[in-house]
Design an enzyme around this catalytic site. Structure first.
Site, PDB file in Angstrom:
ATOM      1  N   ARG A   1     -47.206  21.175  11.726  1.00 16.43           N
ATOM      2  CA  ARG A   1     -47.507  22.600  11.867  1.00 16.43           C
ATOM      3  C   ARG A   1     -46.298  23.457  11.532  1.00 16.43           C
ATOM      4  O   ARG A   1     -46.427  24.541  10.958  1.00 16.43           O
ATOM      5  CB  ARG A   1     -48.013  22.906  13.283  1.00 16.43           C
ATOM      6  CG  ARG A   1     -48.478  24.357  13.430  1.00 16.43           C
ATOM      7  CD  ARG A   1     -49.149  24.624  14.761  1.00 16.43           C
ATOM      8  NE  ARG A   1     -48.231  24.388  15.882  1.00 16.43           N
ATOM      9  CZ  ARG A   1     -48.587  24.484  17.157  1.00 16.43           C
ATOM     10  NH1 ARG A   1     -49.839  24.804  17.480  1.00 16.43           N
ATOM     11  NH2 ARG A   1     -47.721  24.252  18.129  1.00 16.43           N
TER      12      ARG A   1
ATOM     13  N   ARG B   1     -29.597  44.000   6.413  1.00 17.17           N
ATOM     14  CA  ARG B   1     -30.894  44.427   6.923  1.00 17.17           C
ATOM     15  C   ARG B   1     -31.679  45.118   5.813  1.00 17.17           C
ATOM     16  O   ARG B   1     -31.299  46.187   5.336  1.00 17.17           O
ATOM     17  CB  ARG B   1     -30.737  45.365   8.136  1.00 17.17           C
ATOM     18  CG  ARG B   1     -32.081  45.690   8.778  1.00 17.17           C
ATOM     19  CD  ARG B   1     -31.969  46.664   9.944  1.00 17.17           C
ATOM     20  NE  ARG B   1     -33.283  46.870  10.545  1.00 17.17           N
ATOM     21  CZ  ARG B   1     -34.215  47.688  10.070  1.00 17.17           C
ATOM     22  NH1 ARG B   1     -33.967  48.393   8.966  1.00 17.17           N
ATOM     23  NH2 ARG B   1     -35.383  47.810  10.662  1.00 17.17           N
TER      24      ARG B   1
ATOM     25  N   LYS C   1     -47.242  30.205  13.461  1.00 16.49           N
ATOM     26  CA  LYS C   1     -46.581  30.223  14.771  1.00 16.49           C
ATOM     27  C   LYS C   1     -45.240  30.949  14.667  1.00 16.49           C
ATOM     28  O   LYS C   1     -44.162  30.347  14.687  1.00 16.49           O
ATOM     29  CB  LYS C   1     -46.403  28.798  15.302  1.00 16.49           C
ATOM     30  CG  LYS C   1     -46.110  28.741  16.795  1.00 16.49           C
ATOM     31  CD  LYS C   1     -46.155  27.307  17.299  1.00 16.49           C
ATOM     32  CE  LYS C   1     -45.801  27.186  18.769  1.00 16.49           C
ATOM     33  NZ  LYS C   1     -46.797  27.816  19.657  1.00 16.49           N
TER      34      LYS C   1
ATOM     35  N   GLU D   1     -57.998  33.847  22.116  1.00 16.67           N
ATOM     36  CA  GLU D   1     -57.226  32.802  22.794  1.00 16.67           C
ATOM     37  C   GLU D   1     -56.441  33.421  23.934  1.00 16.67           C
ATOM     38  O   GLU D   1     -56.450  34.632  24.140  1.00 16.67           O
ATOM     39  CB  GLU D   1     -56.291  32.104  21.809  1.00 16.67           C
ATOM     40  CG  GLU D   1     -55.345  33.040  21.083  1.00 16.67           C
ATOM     41  CD  GLU D   1     -54.627  32.368  19.916  1.00 16.67           C
ATOM     42  OE1 GLU D   1     -54.579  31.120  19.875  1.00 16.67           O
ATOM     43  OE2 GLU D   1     -54.121  33.097  19.042  1.00 16.67           O
TER      44      GLU D   1
END
Length: 281
Positions: A48, A96, A145, A177
């Site tokens: 994953r 940045r 994730k 979820e």
């Protein structure tokens, strides 16, 4: 702790303030549980991780064997019998800018452990937990994730404010979820859980539990379910790498079934832990 190739004590483990994980949540993570000093479903978490990185256009920072070696060394050096290994990979430190930096920018790779004595023998599993429902206001790629966890944190705090343990997020009337877990209900002899897609995380424990349920001749239906269905279910539960299978006994203050952990969730926790311990590495 492991930081970019070095093993360091916690007070010396640092990353740049220009790291894109810090500035943009441009990072992914995995949490692998440890029981009896061994890693649970490491291959699933590694696969994953690779998928999440690929979805964000990032390479794996090392091969799986090297990653396993890092996990094992941290478990050993920190004396973890029951606990977790946390892994985070970011796009690295750069000026940045919303645009990604050059592809040769070194990634940031951090791992650390957390001792969790009693992880498998959690009294909550015997009592069950309570959840509340909240609107799902996250971004659209929940299958990756990432470390974008502010809204789930807000949801967890909203649950605590109502005297509950966790929150189930709801979109278009259906449960997606929990804040850090996959959600299930049981109606009759059928386990119902949201189908895979961009709306939920593709849980490693979810995959194992559904396989074990089918092997035990339990019926499984992968589809969206409503809050009303959940409130009227015979039982409910959640799964995650750190809670394994955890019964849910109240939703929005209303008891589910008889208000106690059900036989399906209880049995699935037993067979999951048996399998996890048997296959841990």
């Amino acid at each position: 702790m492991y930081v970019n190739g070095d093993y360091l004590p916690e007070d010396r483990a640092t990353v740049s303030v220009f790291d894109r994980g810090f500035l943009f949540a441009d990072a992914v993570y995995e949490v692998t549980s440890v029981l009896d000093g061994r890693l649970l479903d490491f291959a699933g978490h590694a696969a994953r991780l690779e998928r999440s990185l690929n979805e964000l256009g990032m390479p794996m920072p090392m091969d799986r064997d090297a990653l396993l070696d890092v996990h094992r060394r941290l478990v050993d050096e920190n004396g973890i019998d029951e606990g977790l290994v946390y892994l985070q990979v970011t796009r690295g430190a750069a000026d940045r800018d919303f645009a990604y930096p050059d592809a040769d920018t070194p990634q940031t790779v951090v791992l650390f452990t957390q001792a969790k004595p009693g992880l498998a023998d959690n009294p909550k599993a015997r009592e069950g937990i309570a959840v509340v429902t909240i609107p799902d206001q996250r971004w659209g790629r929940r299958d990756i994730k990432t470390v974008q966890l502010l809204y789930p944190s807000m949801g967890k705090m909203a649950a605590k404010a109502e005297g509950a343990d966790d929150a189930w997020m709801v979109e278009d009337g259906a449960v997606t979820e929990g804040t850090s877990n996959n959600a299930y209900i049981v109606r009759g002899d059928t386990i119902i859980t949201r189908q895979l897609g961009h709306k939920i995380l593709h849980g490693i424990t979810r995959k194992a539990v559904l396989r074990l349920a089918r092997e035990a001749q339990m019926k499984v239906e992968e589809r969206a379910f409503t809050v009303d269905e959940a409130r009227g279910a015979d039982e409910a539960f959640v799964t995650s790498a750190s809670s394994f299978v955890m019964p849910v006994v109240r939703i929005d203050g209303q008891p589910i079934g008889d208000g106690r952990p059900g036989r399906v969730a209880t049995r699935l926790r037993e067979i999951y832990l048996d399998e996890a311990r048997h296959t841990a590495i």
